[in-house]
Motif scaffolding. Structure first.
Motif, short mmCIF file in Angstrom:
data_model
loop_
_atom_site.label_atom_id
_atom_site.label_comp_id
_atom_site.label_asym_id
_atom_site.label_seq_id
_atom_site.Cartn_x
_atom_site.Cartn_y
_atom_site.Cartn_z
N ILE A 202 43.95 0.76 20.38
CA ILE A 202 44.25 -0.63 20.01
C ILE A 202 44.22 -1.53 21.24
CG2 ILE A 202 46.06 -2.16 19.14
CD1 ILE A 202 46.88 0.14 17.26
N LEU A 203 44.78 -1.03 22.35
CA LEU A 203 44.81 -1.82 23.58
C LEU A 203 43.39 -2.12 24.06
CD1 LEU A 203 46.36 -3.03 25.99
CD2 LEU A 203 46.25 -0.78 27.08
N LYS A 204 42.55 -1.10 24.11
CA LYS A 204 41.18 -1.27 24.60
C LYS A 204 40.34 -2.13 23.66
CE LYS A 204 41.15 0.79 28.54
NZ LYS A 204 40.84 0.01 29.76
N LEU A 205 40.53 -1.95 22.36
CA LEU A 205 39.79 -2.77 21.40
C LEU A 205 40.21 -4.23 21.53
CD1 LEU A 205 39.78 -0.53 18.18
CD2 LEU A 205 37.83 -1.10 19.65
N GLY A 206 41.51 -4.47 21.73
CA GLY A 206 41.99 -5.83 21.92
C GLY A 206 41.40 -6.48 23.16
N GLU A 207 41.33 -5.70 24.24
CA GLU A 207 40.74 -6.22 25.48
C GLU A 207 39.26 -6.53 25.29
OE1 GLU A 207 41.46 -3.28 28.43
OE2 GLU A 207 43.58 -3.78 28.69
N ALA A 208 38.57 -5.67 24.53
CA ALA A 208 37.14 -5.87 24.30
C ALA A 208 36.89 -7.14 23.49
CB ALA A 208 36.55 -4.66 23.58
N VAL A 209 37.68 -7.34 22.46
CA VAL A 209 37.54 -8.54 21.62
C VAL A 209 37.83 -9.79 22.44
CG1 VAL A 209 38.49 -9.79 19.65
CG2 VAL A 209 38.04 -7.33 19.47
N HIS A 210 38.89 -9.71 23.26
CA HIS A 210 39.26 -10.85 24.11
C HIS A 210 38.16 -11.18 25.11
CE1 HIS A 210 41.92 -13.64 26.18
NE2 HIS A 210 41.61 -13.06 27.33
N ALA A 211 37.47 -10.14 25.59
CA ALA A 211 36.40 -10.35 26.57
C ALA A 211 35.09 -10.76 25.92
CB ALA A 211 36.19 -9.07 27.38
N GLY A 212 35.06 -10.78 24.59
CA GLY A 212 33.85 -11.20 23.89
C GLY A 212 32.87 -10.07 23.62
N ASP A 213 33.29 -8.83 23.89
CA ASP A 213 32.41 -7.69 23.61
C ASP A 213 32.30 -7.49 22.10
OD1 ASP A 213 32.16 -7.26 26.31
OD2 ASP A 213 33.79 -5.81 26.40
N THR A 214 31.19 -6.94 21.68
CA THR A 214 30.98 -6.71 20.25
C THR A 214 30.91 -5.21 19.96
OG1 THR A 214 28.58 -6.86 20.54
CG2 THR A 214 29.75 -8.87 19.92
N ILE A 215 31.42 -4.85 18.81
CA ILE A 215 31.36 -3.47 18.36
C ILE A 215 30.08 -3.31 17.54
CG2 ILE A 215 32.48 -1.68 16.98
CD1 ILE A 215 35.14 -3.06 17.56
N SER A 216 29.17 -2.53 18.05
CA SER A 216 27.87 -2.39 17.40
C SER A 216 27.93 -1.41 16.24
CB SER A 216 26.83 -1.91 18.41
OG SER A 216 27.14 -0.58 18.83
N PHE A 217 26.89 -1.45 15.42
CA PHE A 217 26.78 -0.50 14.30
C PHE A 217 26.72 0.93 14.83
CE2 PHE A 217 23.99 2.12 11.60
CZ PHE A 217 24.78 2.13 10.43
N GLY A 218 26.05 1.11 15.96
CA GLY A 218 25.97 2.44 16.55
C GLY A 218 27.33 3.00 16.92
N MET A 219 28.21 2.13 17.44
CA MET A 219 29.56 2.57 17.79
C MET A 219 30.34 2.98 16.54
SD MET A 219 30.69 -0.29 20.60
CE MET A 219 29.71 -0.61 22.07
N VAL A 220 30.22 2.18 15.49
CA VAL A 220 30.92 2.49 14.25
C VAL A 220 30.41 3.79 13.66
CG1 VAL A 220 31.36 1.72 11.89
CG2 VAL A 220 31.36 0.05 13.76
N LEU A 221 29.10 3.98 13.66
CA LEU A 221 28.50 5.21 13.12
C LEU A 221 28.96 6.41 13.94
CD1 LEU A 221 26.60 6.67 11.21
CD2 LEU A 221 24.70 6.11 12.75
N THR A 222 29.04 6.26 15.25
CA THR A 222 29.50 7.35 16.11
C THR A 222 30.94 7.72 15.78
OG1 THR A 222 28.09 6.49 17.87
CG2 THR A 222 29.67 8.17 18.49
N ALA A 223 31.78 6.70 15.55
CA ALA A 223 33.18 6.94 15.21
C ALA A 223 33.31 7.67 13.87
CB ALA A 223 33.95 5.61 15.16
N ILE A 224 32.49 7.28 12.89
CA ILE A 224 32.53 7.92 11.57
C ILE A 224 32.12 9.39 11.67
CG2 ILE A 224 31.50 7.96 9.26
CD1 ILE A 224 31.25 4.90 9.49
#
Length: 274
Positions: A202-224
């Protein structure tokens, strides 16, 4: 990311997160060995969240009982599950404190390009895993857990922030050294990992969103994909620890570390090892 990279990352994270062989260490080695671009911390976070969901699903009954036990505590009623919830929170505090400090220091960015750290930790903590499992007593169950062993295991978990140590490995090692049965050591290690993995994610995702980074489809597929692989790994491991020792994992860790050190100090480009 390439589909092959997605599959490889999911397999590595899903298998190594719960086996005592260090998922973070293996993830750091993927770009080093294959020559692929570094998948980045955000991708690492996403695959860890896949692992988090897998352990919650596998231990869903325990999770429900822990939540109910926490509500009982808030009402002033102490139950066995409420006590366990408090011990898990206590054991999580060291990892939170150490993680925040190292994150502020940029520690992970430094060690992401130091495979020798993974190698030495694989050897050192693989050896400790064997010794504590081989000579540790099997006289205590999770119902015997008190604040002292929970804190010790939590301190051990904090060390696992260093790649190559293995969060599940070092917590199982500490539990076995304290005399807990092997299956109980694994169960407590996995439950202790739930708040740690969730909090870091949660901490890292929050930092990423704050920094303007985007979560790609590839990242989501990898997590699944990681979720399904991790769920299978937990199921198999929880059956295996009833009948076998941690020796095979210790041997693998030491062998991996030795091979990495030989390659590193021989001057062979790791990117060519594929």
């Amino acid at each position: 990311m390439l589909i092959l990279q997605i599959v490889v990352l999911a397999l590595i994270q899903g298998i190594t997160e719960f086996l005592p062989i260090s998922s973070s260490g293996h993830l750091l080695l993927v770009p080093v060995i294959t020559g692929w671009p570094d998948q980045g911390i955000l991708t690492d976070v996403m695959v860890h969240m896949g692992s988090f969901l897998a352990v919650v699903v596998y231990f869903w009954r325990d999770c429900v009982n822990l939540v109910l036990g926490t509500f009982d505590l808030l009402r002033g009623r102490v139950t066995a599950w409420g006590k366990l919830a408090m011990l898990l929170i206590l054991g999580t505090i060291p990892a939170v404190v150490v993680g925040l400090v190292l994150d502020k220091l940029g520690f992970m960015e430094i060690v992401r390009h130091m495979p020798e750290v993974v190698a030495w930790n694989a050897i050192i903590f693989g050896t400790l895993l064997y010794l504590c499992d081989r000579f540790g007593l099997s006289a205590r169950r999770m119902s015997d857990m008190t604040w002292a062993p929970a804190l010790i295991i939590g301190l051990a978990q904090a060390v696992a922030i260093i790649p190559g140590v293995s969060r599940s490995g070092i917590t199982m090692t500490a539990a076995r050294a304290l005399g807990f049965e092997r299956p109980e050591s694994a169960r407590f290690a996995f439950l202790l990992g739930i708040p740690a993995i969730a909090g870091a994610g949660i901490l890292k995702l929050g930092e990423a969103v704050h920094a303007g980074d985007t979560i790609s489809f590839g990242m989501v597929l990898t997590a699944i994909l990681t979720f399904f692989v991790a769920l299978g790994t937990i199921t198999v491991l929880m059956k295996l620890v009833k009948y076998m020792s941690f020796l095979p994992f210790a041997i693998y860790r030491v062998a991996l570390g030795v091979i990495l050190l030989v390659v590193i100090y021989s001057g062979i480009p790791l990117g060519a090892v594929n």
